[in-house]
Enzyme design. Structure first.
Site: not given
Lengths: 280, 315
Positions: B14, B62
């Protein structure tokens, strides 16, 4: 900039009748599709496509165009009617709704049909896309506006409210949302299935500038569009349009079953005859 | 290719995304990040601070983030939706299908916390189905880099390649395998070792385990061909077919054994009608709170099991 010629209210009313005829003809020929919600949306679509929206049928992907998002994608026939009448596609395309190879897919498909700014069909999702487009205009300092039409039943989807809060956060005063408030959905009235409460107050509470009109009065539609045009108050707009599902065809008006049923020969002939006489 | 000989340095992939997206955002003003509240965790804060005009945060929503990204993409932006893998795949799956894949828009979904890496968060946060979900959607590309540098390169390639893509990163630090000059192509496997006795095909955080297993097998005189299959869709079919000359393949992934790398490889092997596959991965079961290494051990995603499985295939 493409400037539309000044269209009078009378002309817009005539266009709304032509749109209705084309939409009903499409569904009749396809023997499939959604006439009820197409007819409730017809007058707003007429005002948008024949007066308000800055679009260019010869250059449908023109980057400075106004956008239109049909979040209630199943009423595609009424948008297709406008695209056909404005010359985005040949008029004869109305004979091909839902057929193999047609730009007029069952639900709007931006890959297949010029003038469709985003593919829709799964309810509750279009408003988010409209917010993305309106945000891009703000970030790029462009003048274009984004018009979205959502169904009343569709406002039962949580994502509509996720999109609404985002439009307010980013001060998208270039976003104009019409709620086609015809009070019917597939299984019954919105009150029976899932009451919407005061839809206008809900949008207002989210931070929208709201308006409430008769969605079949061309005078009121044009007036409300005049009112919101050029707004720089930082508030997205929500126009609750009180409409009648099936408006213009007597036997379809306010009848739940005409949500997604095609007329037979006799019904089609009657519809055309009634529409020829104008809106009652 | 050049492989760092004794990998000791570790970094979460990440971080690779977070570093690369800043570089990309500077070069291209159309690169956007759509955060879903967890920017700090997904390493997008530096991007947000550097390019506020290219950054959106939709809060904990989302589905809206996915739709908004699609709207941005229609205007020529290249939005990277950033969230955790479990939400970036399942919570927004339909929105991505309808508004990114169906209209083939240039939307990227860049997700941290892939696989079992969010170990102590528990089974709710471990993404074991995500790559499989996206693998079934037309137009979608599905990628997981093995380490920091390869992730950076793959993020760069994704930004410069049109189409909807799902990129998956680790929460936890994983060993650095590649040096920063190694080049990667989407859809092209990276061969780490050539061998003739057994082929191991791994991706993501399991590549390092596979590399260690291969070295152990080599010490025992077993020759191993090792592929880093960072892209599971489109799959590098040619590379899999080449493994069929060996005919014995072990796949390793930090994902359910259903519909991930192992399934993709098995499809090719079945269609070719020769060869045997053994799939190592999450055993079609949910996880629980535990250290990442413990969860990997519970599922047999270990150096020891890769070695044992390869030997079993050879016998």
């Amino acid at each position: 900039m493409i400037e539309l010629k000044e269209t009078t209210i009378e002309e817009l009313k005539e266009k709304a009748i032509e749109l209705r005829k084309a939409a009903v003809t499409m569904v009749y020929k396809a023997q499939s599709g959604h006439p009820g919600g197409s007819l409730s949306a017809a007058d707003i679509i007429s005002a948008l496509y024949f007066k308000e929206m800055n679009v260019d049928p010869a250059n449908p992907k023109w980057e400075d165009r106004d956008r239109f998002v049909l979040s209630k994608g199943h009423v595609a026939p009424i948008q297709y009617a406008a695209l056909a009448l404005r010359g985005f596609v040949p008029y004869e395309t109305i004979n091909t709704l839902r057929q193999y190879g047609s730009p007029f897919q069952g639900h709007p498909d931006m890959k297949k049909c010029p003038g469709i700014d985003i593919s829709t069909g799964s309810l509750g999702q279009g408003l988010s896309c409209a917010v993305g487009m309106a945000l891009a205009a703000k970030r790029d300092e462009k003048e274009y506006r984004v018009f979205a039409m959502v169904g009343d039943g569709e406002c039962q989807e949580g994502q509509i409210w996720e999109a609404a809060q985002t439009a307010v956060k980013y001060e998208l005063d270039n976003l104009i949302v019409f709620v086609d408030y015809n009070r019917l959905q597939i299984d019954g009235t919105t009150d029976e299935i899932m009451p919407l409460q005061d839809i206008e107050k809900k949008f207002e509470a989210f931070g929208f500038e709201t308006k409430n009109i008769d969605g079949h009065s061309m005078e009121e539609i044009v007036a409300v569009l005049d009112e919101v045009r050029g707004s720089t108050n930082g508030k997205p707009k929500c126009i609750v349009a009180n409409t009648i599902k099936g408006k213009g065809v007597s036997y379809m008006e306010n009848v739940v079953n005409w949500h997604g049923v095609a007329p037979n020969d006799k019904e089609y002939a009657q519809a055309m005859e009634e529409l020829a006489g104008g809106l009652k | 290719m050049s492989v760092t000989n004794t990998p000791v340095a570790k970094k979460a992939t990440r971080e690779g995304f977070g570093d690369e997206i800043v570089k990309l955002g500077k070069e291209n003003k159309n690169i956007y990040v759509v955060d879903i509240d967890i920017g700090k965790s997904c390493k997008t804060t530096a991007f947000m601070n550097a390019f506020p005009n290219q950054h959106v945060n939709v809060g904990i929503a989302e589905q809206n983030g996915a739709g908004l990204a699609a709207g941005l993409a229609t205007t020529g932006k290249i939005p990277f939706i950033s969230t955790y893998a479990v939400f970036g795949s399942l919570r927004m799956a339909e929105q991505i299908r309808q508004e990114a894949c169906y209209p083939n828009l240039n939307v990227k979904i860049a997700c941290s916390h892939g696989g079992l890496t969010p170990g102590n968060d528990g089974g709710s946060h471990q993404a074991i189905e995500d790559m499989g979900v996206y693998r079934t959607m037309p137009n979608m590309t599905v990628i997981m880099g093995a380490d920091y540098h390869s992730t950076r390169k793959l993020v760069e390639k994704a930004a410069n390649t049109y189409g909807p893509m799902y990129l998956r990163f680790t929460r936890d630090a994983v060993p650095m395998i590649y040096d920063e000059n190694e080049e990667f192509e989407i859809g092209k496997a990276k061969q780490l070792k050539d061998g003739k006795d057994v082929a191991i095909i791994a991706n993501g955080d399991t590549v390092y385990l596979a590399l260690q297993a291969a070295e152990q097998l080599e010490q025992e005189g077993i020759s191993v061909k090792l592929l880093d299959m960072h892209t599971i869709k489109p799959l590098d079919r040619e590379a899999v077919v080449e493994c069929l000359e060996i005919g014995k393949i072990v796949t390793v992934e930090d994902h359910n054994i259903l519909n991930g790398l192992g399934s993709a490889v098995s499809e090719v092997v079945a269609e070719e009608g020769k060869g045997k596959v053994r799939r190592i991965g999450v055993q079609d079961r949910f996880g629980e709170s535990a250290p990442y290494e413990k969860l990997m051990e519970l599922n047999g995603i270990t150096i020891e099991n890769i070695v044992a499985t390869a030997k079993e295939l050879l016998n």
